[in-house]
Scaffold this motif. Structure first.
Motif, PDB file in Angstrom:
ATOM      1  N   PRO A 197     -16.260  24.017  24.643  1.00  0.00           N
ATOM      2  CA  PRO A 197     -15.338  22.966  24.206  1.00  0.00           C
ATOM      3  C   PRO A 197     -14.702  23.242  22.840  1.00  0.00           C
ATOM      4  O   PRO A 197     -15.386  23.593  21.885  1.00  0.00           O
ATOM      5  N   ALA A 198     -13.377  23.095  22.803  1.00  0.00           N
ATOM      6  CA  ALA A 198     -12.597  23.051  21.549  1.00  0.00           C
ATOM      7  C   ALA A 198     -12.552  24.354  20.767  1.00  0.00           C
ATOM      8  O   ALA A 198     -12.176  24.355  19.601  1.00  0.00           O
ATOM      9  N   GLN A 199     -12.887  25.497  21.378  1.00  0.00           N
ATOM     10  CA  GLN A 199     -12.759  26.762  20.655  1.00  0.00           C
ATOM     11  C   GLN A 199     -11.306  27.007  20.235  1.00  0.00           C
ATOM     12  O   GLN A 199     -11.029  27.377  19.087  1.00  0.00           O
ATOM     13  N   GLY A 200     -10.384  26.820  21.164  1.00  0.00           N
ATOM     14  CA  GLY A 200      -8.971  26.990  20.831  1.00  0.00           C
ATOM     15  C   GLY A 200      -8.479  25.927  19.871  1.00  0.00           C
ATOM     16  O   GLY A 200      -7.634  26.186  19.004  1.00  0.00           O
ATOM     17  N   ASP A 201      -9.003  24.717  20.011  1.00  0.00           N
ATOM     18  CA  ASP A 201      -8.629  23.630  19.117  1.00  0.00           C
ATOM     19  C   ASP A 201      -8.985  23.955  17.675  1.00  0.00           C
ATOM     20  O   ASP A 201      -8.184  23.783  16.758  1.00  0.00           O
ATOM     21  N   HIS A 202     -10.211  24.408  17.465  1.00  0.00           N
ATOM     22  CA  HIS A 202     -10.650  24.671  16.095  1.00  0.00           C
ATOM     23  C   HIS A 202      -9.959  25.892  15.500  1.00  0.00           C
ATOM     24  O   HIS A 202      -9.693  25.932  14.289  1.00  0.00           O
ATOM     25  N   THR A 203      -9.662  26.881  16.316  1.00  0.00           N
ATOM     26  CA  THR A 203      -8.910  28.029  15.820  1.00  0.00           C
ATOM     27  C   THR A 203      -7.505  27.606  15.408  1.00  0.00           C
ATOM     28  O   THR A 203      -7.003  27.991  14.339  1.00  0.00           O
ATOM     29  N   THR A 204      -6.869  26.797  16.229  1.00  0.00           N
ATOM     30  CA  THR A 204      -5.525  26.309  15.906  1.00  0.00           C
ATOM     31  C   THR A 204      -5.566  25.395  14.687  1.00  0.00           C
ATOM     32  O   THR A 204      -4.641  25.381  13.870  1.00  0.00           O
ATOM     33  N   GLY A 205      -6.649  24.632  14.543  1.00  0.00           N
ATOM     34  CA  GLY A 205      -6.809  23.798  13.365  1.00  0.00           C
ATOM     35  C   GLY A 205      -6.786  24.599  12.078  1.00  0.00           C
ATOM     36  O   GLY A 205      -6.222  24.165  11.061  1.00  0.00           O
ATOM     37  N   LEU A 206      -7.382  25.786  12.093  1.00  0.00           N
ATOM     38  CA  LEU A 206      -7.352  26.654  10.911  1.00  0.00           C
ATOM     39  C   LEU A 206      -5.927  27.087  10.586  1.00  0.00           C
ATOM     40  O   LEU A 206      -5.515  27.112   9.412  1.00  0.00           O
ATOM     41  N   ALA A 207      -5.152  27.442  11.623  1.00  0.00           N
ATOM     42  CA  ALA A 207      -3.752  27.806  11.394  1.00  0.00           C
ATOM     43  C   ALA A 207      -2.973  26.617  10.839  1.00  0.00           C
ATOM     44  O   ALA A 207      -2.109  26.769   9.955  1.00  0.00           O
ATOM     45  N   PHE A 208      -3.280  25.428  11.333  1.00  0.00           N
ATOM     46  CA  PHE A 208      -2.614  24.213  10.891  1.00  0.00           C
ATOM     47  C   PHE A 208      -2.884  23.953   9.401  1.00  0.00           C
ATOM     48  O   PHE A 208      -1.980  23.618   8.636  1.00  0.00           O
ATOM     49  N   VAL A 209      -4.135  24.127   8.990  1.00  0.00           N
ATOM     50  CA  VAL A 209      -4.486  23.952   7.577  1.00  0.00           C
ATOM     51  C   VAL A 209      -3.698  24.929   6.703  1.00  0.00           C
ATOM     52  O   VAL A 209      -3.159  24.545   5.656  1.00  0.00           O
ATOM     53  N   ALA A 210      -3.636  26.181   7.121  1.00  0.00           N
ATOM     54  CA  ALA A 210      -2.908  27.175   6.330  1.00  0.00           C
ATOM     55  C   ALA A 210      -1.441  26.798   6.176  1.00  0.00           C
ATOM     56  O   ALA A 210      -0.858  26.902   5.080  1.00  0.00           O
ATOM     57  N   ALA A 211      -0.821  26.335   7.268  1.00  0.00           N
ATOM     58  CA  ALA A 211       0.586  25.942   7.211  1.00  0.00           C
ATOM     59  C   ALA A 211       0.785  24.743   6.289  1.00  0.00           C
ATOM     60  O   ALA A 211       1.740  24.699   5.495  1.00  0.00           O
ATOM     61  N   ILE A 212      -0.103  23.771   6.371  1.00  0.00           N
ATOM     62  CA  ILE A 212       0.013  22.566   5.550  1.00  0.00           C
ATOM     63  C   ILE A 212      -0.122  22.904   4.069  1.00  0.00           C
ATOM     64  O   ILE A 212       0.649  22.425   3.226  1.00  0.00           O
ATOM     65  N   LEU A 213      -1.100  23.739   3.735  1.00  0.00           N
ATOM     66  CA  LEU A 213      -1.305  24.078   2.323  1.00  0.00           C
ATOM     67  C   LEU A 213      -0.139  24.891   1.769  1.00  0.00           C
ATOM     68  O   LEU A 213       0.273  24.697   0.612  1.00  0.00           O
ATOM     69  N   ALA A 214       0.411  25.792   2.578  1.00  0.00           N
ATOM     70  CA  ALA A 214       1.586  26.546   2.127  1.00  0.00           C
ATOM     71  C   ALA A 214       2.777  25.621   1.936  1.00  0.00           C
ATOM     72  O   ALA A 214       3.552  25.756   0.964  1.00  0.00           O
ATOM     73  N   ALA A 215       2.942  24.660   2.834  1.00  0.00           N
ATOM     74  CA  ALA A 215       4.048  23.705   2.708  1.00  0.00           C
ATOM     75  C   ALA A 215       3.874  22.828   1.481  1.00  0.00           C
ATOM     76  O   ALA A 215       4.849  22.509   0.781  1.00  0.00           O
ATOM     77  N   GLN A 216       2.646  22.419   1.206  1.00  0.00           N
ATOM     78  CA  GLN A 216       2.392  21.613   0.017  1.00  0.00           C
ATOM     79  C   GLN A 216       2.729  22.390  -1.249  1.00  0.00           C
ATOM     80  O   GLN A 216       3.286  21.856  -2.213  1.00  0.00           O
TER      81      GLN A 216
END
Length: 403
Positions: A171-190
């Protein structure tokens, strides 16, 4: 010590695991994360496997907790004008708005990038979806098993040979991997907002992230569009980069693709005669006789347990790792040395272990900050912060706008 994001306010409309896992990381880093939920709550609530323990924590929702710890919950009906007005007030004060809403739903609720930027011209608008917000199938809902593992080619590439069954991810292996990419994008945008003083719009998707995790394959496949060969154990390129069962029923995995590992491997197996065996005395010969060689090596490994072979492989300088079950990892000494399962304290239920994020900081306070909230647990406090008085809050509750 202060946390790196303790001056950041994040408003998130999220469900299930991918986006929630990203905002949980931001909360661990100190951000104030406000989870906007429907009155019925995130549908992930109550979906956990019951823990096989006794006591007050036996019925606790641990799987929901790991992706929602340290957040505040506001229960609000987005399908009402009054509910949307509450969310807009939150966005006016926020640094980041993140969601996993398809674009048509963002537009329906006035939460698309242009609408949110009109409310707050210095906000980060971040979207996580199954397939992105553009293209012929941007409309399609996606979960990690369908978008991340299925459509990306990952499931197919993991099959054992051409006839092997499609495997099933946990369960959620792809979800958590994508979550890491999401964090990186958010921090770069900030960071971009801080530098340029204007709102930023970022997104990622399960599909895109899955392709990136296979970039080594796609680096060539994107050029020639040739099928990648699915190799079974008896058809791999190197015997020293394979998986083997041991005498105690446990498996180990090797990764020594260079031919120079072959003599050391034979010594570790206590089979020095294989080094000069004409069937296996060159990489080409070993490949051409791989099925026979795998059967032979299997028979050797099955004579002793994994601990025995692990010691011999270490002494020979062979890179290997145990194929562990999840319950074995939960007791792994190295995992605990890295702090992978830190404790959390529930005010009424007691202490339990959670799962740490895969990053550690030496000089800032990054750690799980609290348990997950109940549905709407912080509604009154958040509305009070927005300037609503007790009578106004009571009226919204009577109208079914908040919970």
């Amino acid at each position: 010590m202060s946390a790196p994001l303790d001056d950041l306010t994040v408003v998130t409309i999220e469900s299930w695991m991918a986006a929630p896992s990203a905002s949980a990381i931001l909360a661990d880093m100190g951000a104030t994360v406000i989870k906007v939920e429907p009155l019925s709550g995130d549908p992930m609530r109550g979906m956990s496997r019951p823990a096989k323990i006794d006591g007050p924590l036996a019925d606790y929702d641990f799987q929901f907790d790991v992706d929602n710890r340290g957040k505040k919950s506001l229960a609000v009906a987005l399908d009402t004008d009054e509910g949307r007005a509450v969310v807009y007030k939150l966005l006016a004060k926020a640094d980041v708005f993140m969601c996993n809403l398809l674009l048509r739903r963002q537009e329906k609720f006035g939460l698309d990038p242009e609408a949110v930027k009109a409310i707050n011209p210095k906000i980060v608008h971040a979207t996580l979806t199954g397939y992105g917000t553009t293209g012929p199938e941007a409309w399609r809902p996606g979960y990690d098993v369908t978008a991340f593992f299925g459509r990306s080619g990952l499931y197919d590439a993991m099959r054992e040979g051409d006839e092997g069954q499609v495997p099933m991810a946990r369960p959620a292996q792809g979800d958590h991997t994508t979550g890491l990419a999401f964090v990186a994008a958010i921090l770069a945008a900030q960071r971009a907002v801080e530098r340029f003083g204007e709102a930023q719009v970022v997104e990622t998707s399960l599909f895109e992230t899955a392709v990136w995790t296979q970039a080594t394959d796609f680096g060539t496949t994107a050029v020639d569009a040739a099928p990648v060969r699915r190799r079974a154990r008896r058809n791999l390129l190197a015997i020293t980069a394979n998986r083997f069962p041991c005498g105690d029923g446990q498996w180990l995995v090797l990764n020594n693709p260079e031919p120079k590992a072959w003599p050391r491997f034979c010594e570790a197996l206590e089979q020095p005669e294989l080094i000069e065996d004409e069937r296996f005395d060159s990489p080409r010969q070993r490949y051409q006789n791989m099925a026979e060689l795998v059967d032979l090596v299997d028979a050797v490994f099955l004579t002793q347990d994994r601990a025995y072979w692990g010691e011999r492989l270490d002494k020979a300088g062979i890179v290997w790792g145990p194929v562990q079950s999840l319950d074995q990892v939960a007791k792994d000494e190295q995992a605990h040395a890295l702090g992978l399962f830190p404790p959390l304290e529930h005010a009424t239920l007691g202490s339990y272990k959670t799962v740490n994020i895969p990053m550690r900081f030496a000089n800032t306070e990054v750690a799980p900050r609290g348990v997950s909230p109940t549905v709407g647990e912080n509604t009154d406090d958040l509305l009070d912060d927005l300037g609503l008085n007790a009578a106004e809050i009571a009226k919204l509750r009577e109208q079914g706008v908040v919970g």
